[in-house]
Scaffold this motif. Structure first.
Motif, PDB file in Angstrom:
ATOM      1  N   LYS A  88      -2.762   1.539  -2.834  1.00 15.20           N
ATOM      2  CA  LYS A  88      -2.190   1.270  -4.158  1.00 15.20           C
ATOM      3  C   LYS A  88      -1.158   2.340  -4.474  1.00 15.20           C
ATOM      4  O   LYS A  88      -1.471   3.536  -4.477  1.00 15.20           O
ATOM      5  N   GLN A 131      -0.144  -2.364  -2.498  1.00 13.68           N
ATOM      6  CA  GLN A 131      -0.030  -3.069  -3.780  1.00 13.68           C
ATOM      7  C   GLN A 131       0.763  -2.190  -4.739  1.00 13.68           C
ATOM      8  O   GLN A 131       0.471  -0.998  -4.881  1.00 13.68           O
ATOM      9  N   ALA A 175       1.564  -8.355  -9.336  1.00 11.83           N
ATOM     10  CA  ALA A 175       1.786  -7.233  -8.425  1.00 11.83           C
ATOM     11  C   ALA A 175       2.673  -7.707  -7.278  1.00 11.83           C
ATOM     12  O   ALA A 175       2.740  -8.903  -6.979  1.00 11.83           O
ATOM     13  N   LYS A 231       2.829  -7.376  -3.366  1.00 12.64           N
ATOM     14  CA  LYS A 231       2.091  -6.923  -2.193  1.00 12.64           C
ATOM     15  C   LYS A 231       3.050  -6.832  -1.021  1.00 12.64           C
ATOM     16  O   LYS A 231       3.855  -7.748  -0.805  1.00 12.64           O
TER      17      LYS A 231
END
Lengths: 93, 93
Positions: free
Chosen positions: B5, B32, B78, B80
């Protein structure tokens, strides 16, 4: 080949259309983005373009790299995104 | 597999080190990022990681896509980024 310059104000969907068009014609494309907002729009545009190109049976990937460019006499670091078709190379015979 | 992340405060060079480590162990990685600053740091991290992994003879590419995630009860979009080793397909003859 045409360099697609993307800014933080670019519309990702419009850029995606331009990417798809260049990929269909040339098999690869090149985006230049300066600044966080521009890199974000460019990356999102490629995600959208992947959807368009999947319909043509094309699977594109992104190769990010850095480039020094000059804007108004100032040296800046741009992010260049090379977009390439991930093709299965069929041997020519 | 571990999901990396990335935020707008992430250090791209540190993230690049983490990416390179995951790629060496698993052959692929997943980032992410939520928001323009995070997507920018993540994309730059992949550009840096490419340099690290080239020394191992690995050529990695980025596959960006969108994902709906929930943060503090709010649905957010988000980005990815799947990072994969680019295969050179040797014709089977």
């Amino acid at each position: 080949m045409e360099l697609l310059k993307v800014s933080s104000n670019s519309n990702p969907r419009q850029v995606a259309g331009a990417i798809a068009s260049v990929i269909r014609d040339h098999g690869h494309a090149e985006i230049q983005a300066v600044g966080a907002g521009a890199v974000n729009q460019a990356t999102k545009a490629v995600a959208i373009a992947r959807g368009f190109l999947e319909l043509d049976g094309l699977d594109v990937v992104l190769v990010p790299t850095f480039a020094k460019i000059t804007i108004a006499g100032q040296e800046r670091t741009a992010v260049k995104l090379f977009i390439e078709s991930r093709q299965v190379l069929v041997p020519a015979h």
